[in-house]
Design a protein around this motif. Structure first.
Motif, PDB file in Angstrom:
ATOM      1  N   TRP A 128      -0.636   5.007 -14.207  1.00  0.00           N
ATOM      2  CA  TRP A 128      -1.762   4.533 -13.069  1.00  0.00           C
ATOM      3  C   TRP A 128      -1.266   4.578 -11.841  1.00  0.00           C
ATOM      4  N   TRP A 129      -0.057   4.056 -11.668  1.00  0.00           N
ATOM      5  CA  TRP A 129       0.320   3.982 -10.215  1.00  0.00           C
ATOM      6  C   TRP A 129       0.707   5.420  -9.656  1.00  0.00           C
ATOM      7  N   LEU A 130       1.015   6.269 -10.797  1.00  0.00           N
ATOM      8  CA  LEU A 130       1.438   7.559  -9.971  1.00  0.00           C
ATOM      9  C   LEU A 130      -0.100   8.448  -9.779  1.00  0.00           C
ATOM     10  N   GLN A 131      -0.978   8.223 -10.597  1.00  0.00           N
ATOM     11  CA  GLN A 131      -2.320   8.722 -10.529  1.00  0.00           C
ATOM     12  C   GLN A 131      -2.859   8.468  -9.141  1.00  0.00           C
ATOM     13  N   GLN A 132      -2.708   7.067  -8.889  1.00  0.00           N
ATOM     14  CA  GLN A 132      -3.378   6.458  -7.584  1.00  0.00           C
ATOM     15  C   GLN A 132      -2.624   7.036  -6.327  1.00  0.00           C
TER      16      GLN A 132
ATOM     17  N   ASP B 289      -0.464  -0.466   0.602  1.00  0.00           N
ATOM     18  CA  ASP B 289      -1.209   0.966   0.834  1.00  0.00           C
ATOM     19  C   ASP B 289      -2.123   1.166  -0.168  1.00  0.00           C
ATOM     20  N   GLY B 290      -2.965   0.200  -1.100  1.00  0.00           N
ATOM     21  CA  GLY B 290      -3.858   0.286  -1.838  1.00  0.00           C
ATOM     22  C   GLY B 290      -3.690   0.701  -3.182  1.00  0.00           C
ATOM     23  N   VAL B 291      -2.451   0.761  -3.682  1.00  0.00           N
ATOM     24  CA  VAL B 291      -1.985   1.016  -5.183  1.00  0.00           C
ATOM     25  C   VAL B 291      -2.429  -0.486  -5.906  1.00  0.00           C
TER      26      VAL B 291
ATOM     27  N   ALA C 249      -7.261   1.159   3.180  1.00  0.00           N
ATOM     28  CA  ALA C 249      -6.459   2.256   2.399  1.00  0.00           C
ATOM     29  C   ALA C 249      -7.281   3.386   2.270  1.00  0.00           C
ATOM     30  N   GLN C 250      -8.463   3.202   1.679  1.00  0.00           N
ATOM     31  CA  GLN C 250      -9.304   4.104   1.145  1.00  0.00           C
ATOM     32  C   GLN C 250      -9.822   5.125   2.592  1.00  0.00           C
ATOM     33  N   VAL C 251     -10.172   4.460   3.447  1.00  0.00           N
ATOM     34  CA  VAL C 251     -10.487   5.114   4.742  1.00  0.00           C
ATOM     35  C   VAL C 251      -9.296   5.813   5.487  1.00  0.00           C
ATOM     36  N   LEU C 252      -8.336   5.114   5.426  1.00  0.00           N
ATOM     37  CA  LEU C 252      -7.063   5.965   5.873  1.00  0.00           C
ATOM     38  C   LEU C 252      -6.759   7.069   5.388  1.00  0.00           C
TER      39      LEU C 252
END
Length: 224
Positions: free
Chosen positions: A212-216, A197-199, A139-142
């Motif tokens: 926290w969810w929205l921030q990510q 998706d990485g959340v 997810a971080q790379v995508l």
């Protein structure tokens, strides 16, 4: 070492063992060491697996990829990624099912180098990996690909939650107003599709869950 390589010189043979020992613990200098140790250095490496420097150009990438240590294989992947990104990706895929989770996550991170849309199908599939750390790495790379499907999904999730009002200029009878940003928090129930998706569901410290969810989600979206 870099100067010796450019000048086509080698270090004195009495320094080969100290150099190989240095490369064993200092991965960043391994490619530079591998360029200058000549045939005697290659021979010494064959006597001690701990001294093998995967970044040496004399070694066959595909064979060492099958037998090398994690560090050696990471170096091969980095080297091949510089030369031909598709070849590096093919190497990674060739042993994907046999590699451990830590290895898969570390190798995915190498794909940041020369990342392109051609890498997206592989990374998208990695979002369904059985390991949490592999899914997070993918997810971080995508997220670095502005047009990736993951980014498009995140934008679709956030658009209803963020409202921007541009500033207005004042006049004789009215005052100017600054720009405003209004945020609506995500729903109370965590969606499993977000996790893919990485959340991350559990927030750190005293951060609110929905905040926290929205921030990510916002962190995944390109500023543009």
């Amino acid at each position: 070492l870099e100067l010796a390589h450019r000048k086509k010189q080698r270090p004195p043979h009495r320094l080969l063992v100290p150099l190989l020992e240095f490369g064993r613990t200092s991965t960043a200098v391994r490619p530079a060491i591998g360029h200058v140790i000549d045939r005697r250095g290659q021979w010494l490496m064959s006597l001690n697996p701990a001294w093998r420097l995967a970044a040496t150009e004399q070694e066959d990438a595909s064979s060492l990829w099958q037998t090398g240590t994690k560090d050696q294989r990471a170096q091969i992947l980095q080297r091949e990624r510089q030369r031909d990104p598709s070849t590096a990706r093919a190497l990674l895929q060739s042993t994907w099912k046999e590699d451990g989770a830590d290895e898969r996550a570390a190798f995915i991170d190498v794909l940041r180098e020369k990342l392109s849309a051609e890498d997206e199908p592989f990374l998208e599939a990695a979002l369904d990996d059985r390991s949490k750390i592999v899914r997070a790495a993918a997810a971080q790379v995508l997220a670095l690909l502005p047009d990736a499907a993951l980014v498009v999904r995140m934008i679709a999730r956030v658009q209803p939650l963020v409202q921007f009002t541009p500033p207005t200029s004042g006049g004789i009878l009215r005052r100017s107003k600054p720009a405003q940003m209004a945020l609506t928090l995500p729903p109370e129930t965590f969606d499993a599709a977000w996790a893919r998706d990485g959340v991350v569901e559990k927030p750190p410290g005293n951060t609110g869950r929905r905040q926290w969810w929205l921030q990510q989600m916002l962190a995944t979206i390109p500023p543009s």
